[in-house]
Design a protein around this motif. Structure first.
Motif, PDB file in Angstrom:
ATOM      1  N   LYS A  73     -45.621  60.769-107.903  1.00  0.00           N
ATOM      2  CA  LYS A  73     -46.196  59.869-106.896  1.00  0.00           C
ATOM      3  C   LYS A  73     -47.656  59.584-107.231  1.00  0.00           C
ATOM      4  CE  LYS A  73     -43.426  60.456-102.740  1.00  0.00           C
ATOM      5  NZ  LYS A  73     -43.376  60.969-101.367  1.00  0.00           N
ATOM      6  N   ARG A  74     -48.366  60.626-107.688  1.00  0.00           N
ATOM      7  CA  ARG A  74     -49.774  60.423-108.075  1.00  0.00           C
ATOM      8  C   ARG A  74     -49.844  59.430-109.235  1.00  0.00           C
ATOM      9  NH1 ARG A  74     -50.097  66.108-107.803  1.00  0.00           N
ATOM     10  NH2 ARG A  74     -50.348  66.232-110.065  1.00  0.00           N
ATOM     11  N   ALA A  75     -48.945  59.586-110.196  1.00  0.00           N
ATOM     12  CA  ALA A  75     -48.934  58.682-111.346  1.00  0.00           C
ATOM     13  C   ALA A  75     -48.657  57.251-110.881  1.00  0.00           C
ATOM     14  CB  ALA A  75     -47.897  59.146-112.362  1.00  0.00           C
ATOM     15  N   ASP A  76     -47.751  57.096-109.905  1.00  0.00           N
ATOM     16  CA  ASP A  76     -47.460  55.758-109.371  1.00  0.00           C
ATOM     17  C   ASP A  76     -48.723  55.165-108.728  1.00  0.00           C
ATOM     18  OD1 ASP A  76     -44.846  56.088-110.176  1.00  0.00           O
ATOM     19  OD2 ASP A  76     -44.064  56.568-108.176  1.00  0.00           O
ATOM     20  N   ILE A  77     -49.439  56.008-107.968  1.00  0.00           N
ATOM     21  CA  ILE A  77     -50.679  55.535-107.328  1.00  0.00           C
ATOM     22  C   ILE A  77     -51.703  55.142-108.399  1.00  0.00           C
ATOM     23  CG2 ILE A  77     -52.661  56.250-105.915  1.00  0.00           C
ATOM     24  CD1 ILE A  77     -50.689  57.983-104.263  1.00  0.00           C
ATOM     25  N   LEU A  78     -51.774  55.946-109.480  1.00  0.00           N
ATOM     26  CA  LEU A  78     -52.717  55.620-110.563  1.00  0.00           C
ATOM     27  C   LEU A  78     -52.343  54.287-111.192  1.00  0.00           C
ATOM     28  CD1 LEU A  78     -53.262  59.089-112.316  1.00  0.00           C
ATOM     29  CD2 LEU A  78     -54.681  57.946-110.609  1.00  0.00           C
ATOM     30  N   ALA A  79     -51.035  54.015-111.325  1.00  0.00           N
ATOM     31  CA  ALA A  79     -50.601  52.737-111.892  1.00  0.00           C
ATOM     32  C   ALA A  79     -51.030  51.599-110.971  1.00  0.00           C
ATOM     33  CB  ALA A  79     -49.081  52.741-112.076  1.00  0.00           C
ATOM     34  N   TYR A  80     -50.972  51.841-109.676  1.00  0.00           N
ATOM     35  CA  TYR A  80     -51.432  50.821-108.717  1.00  0.00           C
ATOM     36  C   TYR A  80     -52.942  50.635-108.846  1.00  0.00           C
ATOM     37  CZ  TYR A  80     -52.719  48.686-104.250  1.00  0.00           C
ATOM     38  OH  TYR A  80     -53.258  47.866-103.291  1.00  0.00           O
ATOM     39  N   LEU A  81     -53.688  51.745-108.917  1.00  0.00           N
ATOM     40  CA  LEU A  81     -55.149  51.642-109.064  1.00  0.00           C
ATOM     41  C   LEU A  81     -55.500  50.912-110.360  1.00  0.00           C
ATOM     42  CD1 LEU A  81     -56.419  55.187-107.889  1.00  0.00           C
ATOM     43  CD2 LEU A  81     -56.361  53.048-106.570  1.00  0.00           C
TER      44      LEU A  81
END
Ligand code: HEC
Length: 179
Positions: free
Chosen positions: A159-167
């Motif tokens: 989930k953190r990686a997904d958020i980083l992809a969004y950022l």
């Protein structure tokens, strides 16, 4: 009072004294107080207690580049809803409880002009790399113990990686993921 009367009185008195003395000795013997040899209470000792089980080997975490390789920015945007309660994501967006996060990847830590960062985050220094952001989102307090970001942390690495992809997508010149 004759001498013999006095004698009998003395004898009676002496006899009662001996009797009382014997009773005192007897009670002392029966109700002998248990005087502790060492002051204080006897505490249970750890002797005999089972040794704590050996800590399980730290679960192998998937390295960040691998998580980023399969990260999904759309999922990240959905997961970032909770961040949006305190952060705006638009270019030139106003600060809310936290600073605007447009272009946060690669920008110096605690650098939005006019935002009043905690001394703790200001002291962290450096630029926001994916690795640093990953640690930050996982546990803000472990990176800056006195941070003002009241967010417990996202424990799920993917989930953190997904958020980083969004950022990553919030930029005119997105910073490529580390290999
Ligand atoms: C309850 C409000 C709140 C929530 C929820 C929150 N933040 Fe924050 N965030 C803040 C505050 C306040 C700061 C400033 C921290 C400081 O100065 O110590 C901050 C700082 C940051 C910074 C550093 C920005 C900079 O300019 O250095 C990043 C990156 C960040 N937050 C990302 C996130 C992400 C991603 C989420 C969601 C997973 C999130 N935050 C959730 C309040 C919040």
């Amino acid at each position: 009072m004759t001498a013999s009367t006095l004698n009998r009185l003395m004898l009676a008195l002496f006899g009662s004294l001996v009797f009382v003395g014997l009773i005192m000795e007897y009670t002392a013997f029966v109700f002998a107080p248990q005087v502790a040899k060492v002051a204080g209470y006897a505490l249970p000792t750890s002797a005999g207690a089972t040794a704590p089980a050996a800590a399980p080997a730290a679960a192998k975490e998937t390295p960040l580049p691998e998580l980023l390789a399969k990260a999904d920015a759309a999922k990240g945007q959905a997961d970032a809803k909770i961040c949006a309660t305190c952060h705006s994501f638009e270019k030139g967006g106003a600060a809310k409880i936290g600073p605007d996060l447009w272009g946060v990847v690669g920008r110096p830590v605690a650098s939005v002009a006019g935002f009043s960062y905690s001394d703790s985050l200001k002291a962290a220094g450096g630029d926001w790399t994916y690795d640093k952001l990953d640690h930050w989102i996982a546990a803000p307090k472990s990176m800056a113990s006195g941070t003002k970001m009241a967010f417990a942390g996202e424990k799920d690495g993917q989930k953190r990686a997904d958020i980083l992809a969004y950022l990553q997508s919030l930029s005119d010149a997105p910073v490529p993921f580390p290999k």
